[in-house]
Write an enzyme that holds these catalytic residues in place. Sequence first.
Site, mmCIF file in Angstrom:
data_model
loop_
_atom_site.group_PDB
_atom_site.id
_atom_site.type_symbol
_atom_site.label_atom_id
_atom_site.label_comp_id
_atom_site.label_asym_id
_atom_site.label_seq_id
_atom_site.Cartn_x
_atom_site.Cartn_y
_atom_site.Cartn_z
ATOM 1 N N ASP A 165 1.098 14.837 29.259
ATOM 2 C CA ASP A 165 2.063 15.922 29.084
ATOM 3 C C ASP A 165 1.780 16.795 27.867
ATOM 4 O O ASP A 165 2.688 17.395 27.316
ATOM 5 C CB ASP A 165 3.481 15.338 29.007
ATOM 6 C CG ASP A 165 4.558 16.399 29.200
ATOM 7 O OD1 ASP A 165 4.302 17.386 29.921
ATOM 8 O OD2 ASP A 165 5.660 16.252 28.634
ATOM 9 N N CYS A 194 13.326 12.516 50.512
ATOM 10 C CA CYS A 194 14.697 12.795 50.078
ATOM 11 C C CYS A 194 15.672 12.898 51.254
ATOM 12 O O CYS A 194 16.883 12.734 51.072
ATOM 13 C CB CYS A 194 14.747 14.101 49.280
ATOM 14 S SG CYS A 194 13.944 14.002 47.665
ATOM 15 N N CYS A 210 19.686 14.161 51.503
ATOM 16 C CA CYS A 210 20.375 13.979 50.218
ATOM 17 C C CYS A 210 20.181 15.199 49.326
ATOM 18 O O CYS A 210 19.084 15.750 49.215
ATOM 19 C CB CYS A 210 19.830 12.741 49.516
ATOM 20 S SG CYS A 210 20.578 12.436 47.896
ATOM 21 N N CYS A 228 21.165 15.443 43.560
ATOM 22 C CA CYS A 228 20.608 16.001 42.323
ATOM 23 C C CYS A 228 20.908 17.485 42.194
ATOM 24 O O CYS A 228 21.101 17.997 41.077
ATOM 25 C CB CYS A 228 19.106 15.757 42.258
ATOM 26 S SG CYS A 228 18.163 16.450 43.625
ATOM 27 N N CYS A 250 24.157 19.289 39.211
ATOM 28 C CA CYS A 250 23.713 20.122 38.091
ATOM 29 C C CYS A 250 24.863 20.954 37.540
ATOM 30 O O CYS A 250 25.472 21.742 38.264
ATOM 31 C CB CYS A 250 22.575 21.036 38.531
ATOM 32 S SG CYS A 250 21.971 22.091 37.189
ATOM 33 N N CYS A 305 18.574 25.415 32.894
ATOM 34 C CA CYS A 305 18.530 23.955 32.775
ATOM 35 C C CYS A 305 18.915 23.533 31.357
ATOM 36 O O CYS A 305 18.335 24.011 30.379
ATOM 37 C CB CYS A 305 17.120 23.459 33.113
ATOM 38 S SG CYS A 305 16.885 21.695 32.862
ATOM 39 N N CYS A 342 19.172 16.416 29.421
ATOM 40 C CA CYS A 342 20.228 16.240 30.421
ATOM 41 C C CYS A 342 19.657 15.383 31.536
ATOM 42 O O CYS A 342 18.606 15.714 32.098
ATOM 43 C CB CYS A 342 20.691 17.595 30.971
ATOM 44 S SG CYS A 342 21.918 17.478 32.301
ATOM 45 N N CYS A 402 20.677 15.096 36.997
ATOM 46 C CA CYS A 402 19.983 15.138 38.294
ATOM 47 C C CYS A 402 19.130 13.896 38.508
ATOM 48 O O CYS A 402 18.930 13.465 39.658
ATOM 49 C CB CYS A 402 19.158 16.416 38.431
ATOM 50 S SG CYS A 402 17.822 16.602 37.231
ATOM 51 N N CYS A 416 20.144 9.993 41.453
ATOM 52 C CA CYS A 416 19.186 9.759 42.541
ATOM 53 C C CYS A 416 19.410 8.373 43.147
ATOM 54 O O CYS A 416 19.391 7.359 42.429
ATOM 55 C CB CYS A 416 17.760 9.877 42.013
ATOM 56 S SG CYS A 416 16.491 9.576 43.279
#
Length: 381
Positions: free
Chosen positions: A136, A190, A193, A196, A200, A216, A243, A246, A250
């Site tokens: 990252d 997913c 569903c 998420c 938000c 966000c 945060c 989301c 899950c």
Amino acid sequence: MSISSSTLLAELRDRAQALGFGAFGVARADARPDLPEKLGAALERHWHGDMGWMAETAERRGAPEALWPDARSVIMVGMNYGPDTDPMADLGHPTRGNISVYARNRDYHDIIKGKLKELAGLLSRRTGAEVKVFVDTAPVMEKPLGEAAGIGWQGKHTVLVSREFGSWLFLGAIFTAAELPADDPHPESCGNCRRCLDICPTNAFPAPFQLDARRCLSYLNIEHPGPIPHEFRVAMGNRIYGCDDCLAVCPWNKFASLTHEARLMARDDLKSPALADLVQLDDAGFRALFAGSPIKRIGHARFLRNVLIAVGNSGDPALVVHAEARLRDTDPLIRGAAVWAVRRLVTKTRADALELAFLTDEGDISVRAEWSAAVQPVRTN
């Protein structure tokens, strides 16, 4: 390659697991030719906000071969950091700060990079091929590569989801010039569903699988350098860093709770710290508390900005004295957030008196704007 591919991959998988990586997969370097177009569309919509480096590195970010022409295969690994309690529960304690789960321990870059280098070293010794590791900190699109390597899929919240670890995986990548057998990509799982998306607090998802970072809260309270936009402050609640909403809702997370032995556990003092303590931190205290933490990277002023927004949302008059003390801070980012917090917590009469006392000598235009902005107070009498 002196040993068979199957033997090599078995050895690498075993070593990865011993190092704490619960997920392991291999993708071809050219497995995602769709990425440049998808990245370009997001940049054209300015969904990256102030993260100018995303546009500056778009060409290299779009494909591993563009970053390193010799790349032939990509090994993707994931380390579980799932929490032992529901982070959403912390939102119900407004006088305490809510720190994103990933930041409750040491900086994950430091944790993963050394382990990743060890794994890459084993690969290099066995194959003689050059390797490069990324955590990252380079223009690498780890999540779609993780999907291509079969360790999970990008959910509707754009985060990688795993059947074994839910939404709680730190990702690392090893680029290699060696040709390795690739795993099958993981299908998107997913279904219907949309938890998420619906959870938000700022409607940051224009559509499933799309994220507008400018809305966000994780972007706003970590990456955004200036005052938190007024329209998002109440929604920020007590989220002082990141945060997790989301991620936390899950349904696949229920499997992550079964893997305690491979989880990075949080520091107790960062699980739910008191705002009354955080708002009083000076720069030295901030650096000491968050030594080795990713939180340290945003700096004292930006962190205090976040804490003061949480103070303003707390509804606790006992915190007013600390917010008022920050009206005299030397940093305008902190002063501006303090103005908002104070005006949320005190009566109109008190707010008017403070404005009269402070506004005359205030030289920063952004702080002066905070005194005149429309604010809905928590206290009305």
